[in-house]
Design an enzyme around this catalytic site. Structure first.
Site, short mmCIF file in Angstrom:
data_model
loop_
_atom_site.label_atom_id
_atom_site.label_comp_id
_atom_site.label_asym_id
_atom_site.label_seq_id
_atom_site.Cartn_x
_atom_site.Cartn_y
_atom_site.Cartn_z
N GLU A 147 0.68 -1.23 0.09
CA GLU A 147 -0.07 -0.06 -0.10
C GLU A 147 0.86 1.32 0.16
O GLU A 147 1.92 1.46 0.89
CB GLU A 147 -0.93 0.03 1.30
CG GLU A 147 -1.76 1.22 1.12
CD GLU A 147 -2.80 1.16 2.37
OE1 GLU A 147 -2.68 0.25 3.29
OE2 GLU A 147 -3.60 2.07 2.81
N ARG A 192 5.47 -12.67 9.75
CA ARG A 192 6.17 -11.45 9.49
C ARG A 192 7.36 -11.28 10.14
O ARG A 192 7.26 -12.02 11.04
CB ARG A 192 4.94 -10.11 9.50
CG ARG A 192 4.56 -10.02 10.88
CD ARG A 192 3.37 -8.73 10.86
NE ARG A 192 3.76 -7.61 10.35
CZ ARG A 192 2.95 -6.95 9.49
NH1 ARG A 192 2.05 -7.36 8.86
NH2 ARG A 192 3.69 -5.79 9.21
N LYS A 220 4.34 0.67 9.54
CA LYS A 220 4.57 2.08 8.63
C LYS A 220 4.00 3.40 9.57
O LYS A 220 4.33 4.35 9.37
CB LYS A 220 3.82 1.96 7.25
CG LYS A 220 4.67 1.16 6.34
CD LYS A 220 4.24 1.40 5.15
CE LYS A 220 2.99 0.19 4.79
NZ LYS A 220 2.61 0.06 3.60
#
Ligand code: ATP
Ligand code: MG
Length: 566
Positions: free
Chosen positions: A43, A267, A277
């Site tokens: 994204e 992850r 982020k």
């Protein structure tokens, strides 16, 4: 895909995803005649970080290994947080890591198709426009132990739903007043199946589609169908999407479109690092760091500016492997990866971070000589360079002790030490200023002991230290970076505190160092080893021609063992 497998044994080791992929191609009829197709789907709401590197290596790596393709797809369905700056930085970072995508796509390319599919669901009775607001929707959703309740708007007619959906799209209703929801099962144990929202109203300007849309698809509605449109065979994502998989599958099945297989992996989490982020953005906007590419950031651009090599990051991702369960990798593993690579490729130079001046009283004044230094003992092709030597030079303050313990083999009053590539010297006198700080050492040298000059040079002393000749030295700024966070799990902040309270107040120290002249003329971005001090990179932003600024990439594993007395 331009990145050949570097490790010849790599092909023997398979991670669990590769095992699954091979099984699928061997057994699934729908995959016959196809080759693997993957995608990396960021994204564009921030810069990429080291966790994304893992996903990139995995997705591009699968395509390479099995002779398929990997797309770069921007998952740009949330315009309020996205921007072209992020899009550009992501492309730069993926390329820098050594990968070239096959197709370049944007989920926003599919907005019309997604809308058409939404109408299809409505027509087939699988979706409805719901007037509950966010809070009411939460109430109706139920809990882990209780089923949800059907929305009072669930049974609207197809005609009414089609009409309302179109009017949502035309912008007739304010934000938050209506959503389009899939009609699945409000009693499903999996919350994601309790009539999930497909579209919400958002009067946001989109960085690509402008003001064409005022309804935007939710991640779940966009992601799987984007995969399907691109013919993604294996949609690799992180574990938090595991319980979205039933929905992913439901959409593909209900729409009767190509059905990619979603596979989840753990992850990457790193000790002493935050990796979301949102938090990285906070560090930037609150001025805790100088930007997304601050050399202390775990972003790809920060690591690049710090001096990490793409190879070291790829090797790191290979080393840590692919797991099915979340865990935390010690940041030392990342540091070791860059050390290992730089050990092979970085030329060695002399630099003194905390200088004391030394004068050789028996070395003729005005005399100078050029000694020969090996650029990189690990790389025979790296060659040699001339190292100027003269009567006055600098050594590291910590290489001298006035009252040393017995095992101290560097310089001490009356003691001898070898100067790397030069002579054995002896300390005769210590000069101090009024405050007692040592300002100069008066030494004498043994002219018979020049390195490489024959038998006499074989005289051994226990210590070898580095030095920089004063008359040709340059003074430069060196930034000694340390970890940005002082706690191992910075996100676990104490009561009433946030991760920002775990910032290491000493994560950077700027000093003035003296360097040998050969270091002063290297181009920005060059990575070097300062002998016995660590690996450093010439900062690409703040350096000027002839005025390099050095970033410490990482210290040496063992600053002593590596230098054999010469
Ligand atoms: P963050 O939580 O850091 O904001 P994200 O998951 O929202 O990250 P995306 O841009 O959606 O970021 O991620 C793109 C791809 O990278 C996704 O497939 C995501 O699963 C993967 N990814 C993100 N963070 C990590 C990580 N720490 N380790 C491995 N893969 C990751
Ligand atoms: Mg995301």
């Amino acid at each position: 895909m331009n990145q050949p497998a570097e490790n010849p044994n790599e092909s023997e080791h398979k991670n669990f995803i590769e095992v699954e992929v091979e099984r699928d191609f061997a057994s699934k009829a729908a995959l016959q005649g196809r080759s693997i197709q993957t995608r990396f789907p960021p994204e564009p709401n921030g810069y990429l970080h080291i966790g994304h590197a893992k996903s990139i290596c995995l997705n591009f790596g699968l395509a390479q290994r099995y002779g398929g393709k990997c797309n770069l797809r921007f998952d740009d369905t949330n315009p309020s947080k996205e921007s072209q700056e992020y899009v550009d930085s992501i492309m730069t970072d993926v390329r820098w890591l050594g990968f070239q995508w096959d197709g370049l796509y944007y989920a926003s390319d599919y907005f019309q198709q997604l809308y058409d599919w939404a109408e299809q669901l409505v027509r087939e009775g699988h979706a409805y426009v719901c007037d509950l607001n966010a809070e009411q929707m939460r109430e109706y959703r139920g809990t882990l132990t209780e089923p949800g309740r059907n929305s009072p708007f669930r049974d609207r007619s197809v005609e009414e739903n089609l009409d309302l959906l179109e009017r949502m799209r035309r912008g007739e209703f304010p934000e938050g007043t209506r959503t389009l929801r899939a009609k699945i099962d409000m009693a499903a144990p999996n919350f994601n199946l309790r009539d999930p929202v497909l579209y919400r109203i958002m009067f946001s300007h989109h960085h690509r589609t402008g003001d064409d849309w005022c309804i935007y698809p939710m991640y779940d509605w966009a992601h799987g169908q984007s995969d399907s449109i691109e013919g993604i065979t294996h949609s690799i994502c992180t574990l938090e999407f595991e319980n979205h998989r039933p929905l992913y599958d439901w959409f593909c099945k209900t729409l009767r479109i190509f059905h990619p297989r979603q596979i989840e992996f753990a992850r990457l989490n790193l000790s002493y690092t935050v990796m979301s982020k949102r938090k990285l953005l906070q560090l930037v906007t609150e001025g805790q760091v100088s930007g997304w590419d601050d050399p202390r950031m775990p972003t790809i651009s920060g690591l690049r500016r710090r001096g990490y090599t793409p190879e070291s990051i790829r090797n790191f991702c290979e080393t840590i492997g692919v797991a099915r369960f979340n865990g935390t990798i010690d940041v030392l593993v990342l540091e070791n990866a860059v050390r290992d690579h730089l050990n092979k490729i970085a030329n060695r130079y002399m630099a003194i971070l905390d200088p004391i001046k030394v004068t050789l009283t028996n070395y003729p004044e005005g005399q100078a000589e050029e000694l020969e230094a090996v650029n990189n003992p690990e790389d025979p092709n790296a060659g040699h360079r001339a190292l100027p030597f003269s009567r006055t030079f600098y050594i590291e303050r910590e290489d001298f002790m006035e009252n040393p313990p017995s095992k101290f083999f560097r310089l001490k009053p009356g003691g001898e030490v070898r100067l790397r590539y030069a002579y054995i010297i002896k300390c005769d006198e210590v000069r101090k200023d009024a405050s007692g700080k040592i300002v100069e050492l008066k030494c004498s040298y043994d002219p018979e002991t020049r390195s490489g000059s024959g038998a006499a040079s074989e005289r051994k002393v226990k210590g070898t230290i580095h030095w920089v000749s004063a008359s040709t030295a340059h003074c430069v700024e060196v930034r000694l970076y340390d970890r940005l966070f002082q706690s191992e799990s910075p996100e676990e902040a104490a009561e009433g505190k946030t991760f920002l309270d775990n910032i290491n107040p000493n994560s950077v120290t700027a000093i003035t160092a003296v360097i040998e002249p050969a270091l002063a003329s290297l181009p920005s971005g060059t990575r070097v080893q300062f002998e016995r001090n660590g690996y450093f990179c010439i900062d690409e932003k703040d350096s000027k021609p002839g005025e390099p600024v050095f970033n410490r990439i990482v210290t040496l594993r063992d600053s002593w063992a590596k230098i054999a007395a010469k």
